[in-house]
Each structure stands twice: as C-alpha cells, then as structure tokens.
Design a protein around this motif. Structure first.
Motif, PDB file in Angstrom:
ATOM      1  N   LEU A  32       0.815  -1.112  -0.020  1.00  0.00           N
ATOM      2  CA  LEU A  32       0.026  -0.038   0.033  1.00  0.00           C
ATOM      3  C   LEU A  32       1.005   1.317  -0.068  1.00  0.00           C
ATOM      4  O   LEU A  32       1.683   1.291   0.886  1.00  0.00           O
ATOM      5  N   LEU A  33       0.619   2.136  -1.097  1.00  0.00           N
ATOM      6  CA  LEU A  33       1.717   3.038  -1.220  1.00  0.00           C
ATOM      7  C   LEU A  33       1.786   3.984  -0.247  1.00  0.00           C
ATOM      8  O   LEU A  33       2.881   4.568   0.207  1.00  0.00           O
ATOM      9  N   SER A  34       0.713   4.433   0.186  1.00  0.00           N
ATOM     10  CA  SER A  34       0.739   5.434   1.419  1.00  0.00           C
ATOM     11  C   SER A  34       1.201   4.963   2.676  1.00  0.00           C
ATOM     12  O   SER A  34       2.047   5.710   3.182  1.00  0.00           O
ATOM     13  N   TRP A  35       1.259   3.568   2.926  1.00  0.00           N
ATOM     14  CA  TRP A  35       1.705   3.031   4.182  1.00  0.00           C
ATOM     15  C   TRP A  35       3.329   3.215   3.965  1.00  0.00           C
ATOM     16  O   TRP A  35       3.920   3.611   4.795  1.00  0.00           O
ATOM     17  N   MET A  37       5.226   5.014   1.979  1.00  0.00           N
ATOM     18  CA  MET A  37       5.447   6.411   2.039  1.00  0.00           C
ATOM     19  C   MET A  37       5.712   7.029   3.240  1.00  0.00           C
ATOM     20  O   MET A  37       6.595   7.593   3.450  1.00  0.00           O
ATOM     21  N   GLY A  38       4.834   6.759   4.072  1.00  0.00           N
ATOM     22  CA  GLY A  38       5.018   7.221   5.449  1.00  0.00           C
ATOM     23  C   GLY A  38       5.638   6.519   6.579  1.00  0.00           C
ATOM     24  O   GLY A  38       6.138   6.869   7.334  1.00  0.00           O
ATOM     25  N   ARG A  39       6.216   5.196   6.144  1.00  0.00           N
ATOM     26  CA  ARG A  39       6.682   4.284   7.280  1.00  0.00           C
ATOM     27  C   ARG A  39       8.065   3.949   6.710  1.00  0.00           C
ATOM     28  O   ARG A  39       8.962   3.753   7.645  1.00  0.00           O
ATOM     29  N   ALA A  40       8.307   3.857   5.473  1.00  0.00           N
ATOM     30  CA  ALA A  40       9.682   3.320   5.046  1.00  0.00           C
ATOM     31  C   ALA A  40      10.537   4.416   5.529  1.00  0.00           C
ATOM     32  O   ALA A  40      10.331   5.547   5.346  1.00  0.00           O
ATOM     33  N   GLN A  41      11.964   4.012   5.722  1.00  0.00           N
ATOM     34  CA  GLN A  41      12.874   5.021   6.129  1.00  0.00           C
ATOM     35  C   GLN A  41      13.746   5.016   5.102  1.00  0.00           C
ATOM     36  O   GLN A  41      13.917   4.249   4.004  1.00  0.00           O
ATOM     37  N   VAL A  58       6.931   6.732  -5.524  1.00  0.00           N
ATOM     38  CA  VAL A  58       6.918   6.517  -4.270  1.00  0.00           C
ATOM     39  C   VAL A  58       8.526   6.310  -3.604  1.00  0.00           C
ATOM     40  O   VAL A  58       8.924   6.718  -2.732  1.00  0.00           O
ATOM     41  N   LEU A  61      10.251   9.349  -3.832  1.00  0.00           N
ATOM     42  CA  LEU A  61      10.037  10.545  -2.746  1.00  0.00           C
ATOM     43  C   LEU A  61      10.595   9.935  -1.154  1.00  0.00           C
ATOM     44  O   LEU A  61      10.835  10.693  -0.547  1.00  0.00           O
ATOM     45  N   ALA A  62      10.438   8.664  -1.064  1.00  0.00           N
ATOM     46  CA  ALA A  62      10.721   8.208   0.189  1.00  0.00           C
ATOM     47  C   ALA A  62      12.316   7.578   0.444  1.00  0.00           C
ATOM     48  O   ALA A  62      12.821   7.523   1.222  1.00  0.00           O
TER      49      ALA A  62
ATOM     50  N   LYS B  27      10.713  17.809  -5.106  1.00  0.00           N
ATOM     51  CA  LYS B  27      11.703  17.467  -4.333  1.00  0.00           C
ATOM     52  C   LYS B  27      13.153  17.709  -5.047  1.00  0.00           C
ATOM     53  O   LYS B  27      14.144  18.186  -4.528  1.00  0.00           O
ATOM     54  N   GLU B  49       1.096  12.826  -1.050  1.00  0.00           N
ATOM     55  CA  GLU B  49      -0.256  12.340  -0.740  1.00  0.00           C
ATOM     56  C   GLU B  49      -1.573  13.363  -0.980  1.00  0.00           C
ATOM     57  O   GLU B  49      -2.419  13.104  -1.342  1.00  0.00           O
ATOM     58  N   GLY B 105      -2.718   0.194  -5.454  1.00  0.00           N
ATOM     59  CA  GLY B 105      -1.978   0.587  -4.334  1.00  0.00           C
ATOM     60  C   GLY B 105      -2.191   1.715  -3.528  1.00  0.00           C
ATOM     61  O   GLY B 105      -1.609   2.249  -2.611  1.00  0.00           O
TER      62      GLY B 105
END
Lengths: 108, 141
Positions: A32-35, A37-41, A58, A61-62, B27, B49, B105
């Motif tokens: 899940l891309l938002s997940w 995005m928000g959690r991967a370091q 993703v 950006l991440a 970015k 987002e 996703g």
C-alpha cells in the motif's frame, strides 16, 4: 552495503540500476503506497509485489535504497524506464517477500 | 511577508501514470535549494499524498509551494466533491477510494493522516460539491 553489492550477493535480477552506490540500510515490506510512503525509512530496501508505475514515484520520494520485486512479478516496461530516469534501483527475485527479507537481514 | 520562492504545479486528474510528478519535481527543486534531507522528505510525502488525493478524488487541481525563510507552505486546491466528514477522513484506514484505485496500491486511508503527521500545521477548507483547499506548513527552524 550498496544497492549493487546487495543485488550481486543475492543474485537479484537487476531491472534498473541507475544508482548502484546508493546505500541500503534496513528493510520495509509493503504494497500500500501511502503506508510505504509514511513508514519506510530513507535508504531502506523496499520489498513489494506492487509493480505498477507508481512505485517509482514512491521510491523516489521516500528515498529508498533499492526496490525489490518479490515473487517474480513483472513490471511494465514503463516502470523500468521511469525507475532508470528517476534514479531508482529496481530488481526482481523469485523469493517471497518474507524469504527475501530473511535472506538479506544479516547484510543490511 | 518576507520574500519567498513560488513553485506552481497543475495536477492532471485521473492520470495515475503521471501521478506524483509535481511532488517529484518539487523534491528536485528542494534539493537544489539545499534544504535539509528530513525537511525534503516531510514536504515530499505530504505533497505526494495531497497530489494523489487530488487525482483520485477531484479530477486534479493546482498545487502551490511557497518557500519562505522560516517555513514551507503548500497549498493544494481542487474543485472536487469536497470532504463530507473531515474527522472520519482523518482516521487512518478510512478511504472512499474505489476498487480500481485500490488495485494500484492507493486508497489505504493514510493520505490525510500522513499529511498531518509530516507537517507542522495543516488546515482543511472544504465545501461539499465545490472543492477542497488544504494548506500545510513545514517549519524550517
């Protein structure tokens, strides 16, 4: 360990390797891309079975170090091109996400 | 108001292939400005987002990013359906995205929560049937 070293050591199939010296530290598994995005370091190895074009954005950006496509999922040609253009290392393996993570865990 | 740099982006609606382009471009801009990596990450995540939300829910919109001396302001405006229940929309896991979007996703119900988590301040102005404007700030100091 760098993205290229990881790829060679574990025999991942390189699909795009525009940033071979990108460091890889730690790992995140998710589709899940938002997940992600928000959690991967930053610099994580990101293991996923999601193979559509949006993984490139993703990953960019991440700031993940390498994207590992598990279970030999096949990305569209446009994903590989975009990964190359955005500096995203993209590889593939027949292993499951779990098996991949277990295998690389000692080295990242 | 102190001097600032403005970056303006048109976000193409319903185009999942190019979704995220404004964020990726922003970015690059931030890297060129020499901003700290953590700031770049925060802004990138929040903006992505917001951009995805505009594509999924609102047929696109416009994004303006203003870089001030002490903070970065992101304004994402669309003419979409508006948000009926903001408290519900802010809950992790709540999503109104359709199956097609989820198959790609998206639609994890993490968009607005991520935007809030990665910014220092977030304001939502929304009118059902007219559109939504989200303003977010990331402090530089």
């Amino acid at each position: 360990m760098t993205a290229l070293q990881l790829t060679e050591k574990f025999g991942f199939e390189p699909l795009a390797m525009p940033a071979p010296d990108h460091p890889v530290n730690g790992c995140y598994i998710g589709d899940l891309l938002s997940w992600v995005m928000g959690r991967a370091q930053a610099d994580n190895a990101w293991i996923t079975i999601m193979s559509n074009i949006n993984i490139a954005a993703v990953a960019a950006l991440a700031d993940t170090g390498i994207v590992i496509l598990a279970e030999n999922v096949t990305p569209d040609a446009s994903v590989i091109q975009t990964a190359q253009a955005k500096g995203i290392n993209l590889v593939r393996t027949p292993l499951t996400a779990y098996e991949t993570a277990v295998k690389i865990s000692q080295d990242i | 108001m102190s001097e600032f740099l403005n970056f303006h982006f048109e976000v193409d609606g319903d185009n999942f292939v190019s979704a995220g382009q404004a964020s990726v471009q922003m970015k690059k801009n931030m890297r060129q400005l020499g901003l700290a990596p953590e700031i770049i990450r925060q802004v990138s995540i929040a903006m992505y987002e917001g951009e995805i939300n505009m594509v999924i829910h609102a047929h696109g919109g416009v994004a303006d990013v203003n870089v001030y001396e002490d903070r970065i302001e992101m304004i994402l405006a669309d003419k979409g359906p508006g948000i009926k229940d903001i408290d519900l929309a802010m809950q992790e896991g709540y999503s109104t995205a359709n199956e097609q979007v989820r198959a790609l996703g998206f639609g994890a119900g993490m968009g607005l929560p991520n935007m809030k988590r990665y910014t220092d301040e977030m304001k939502i102005e929304t009118v059902v049937g007219e559109g939504t404007t989200i303003t977010m700030y990331v402090n530089l100091k």
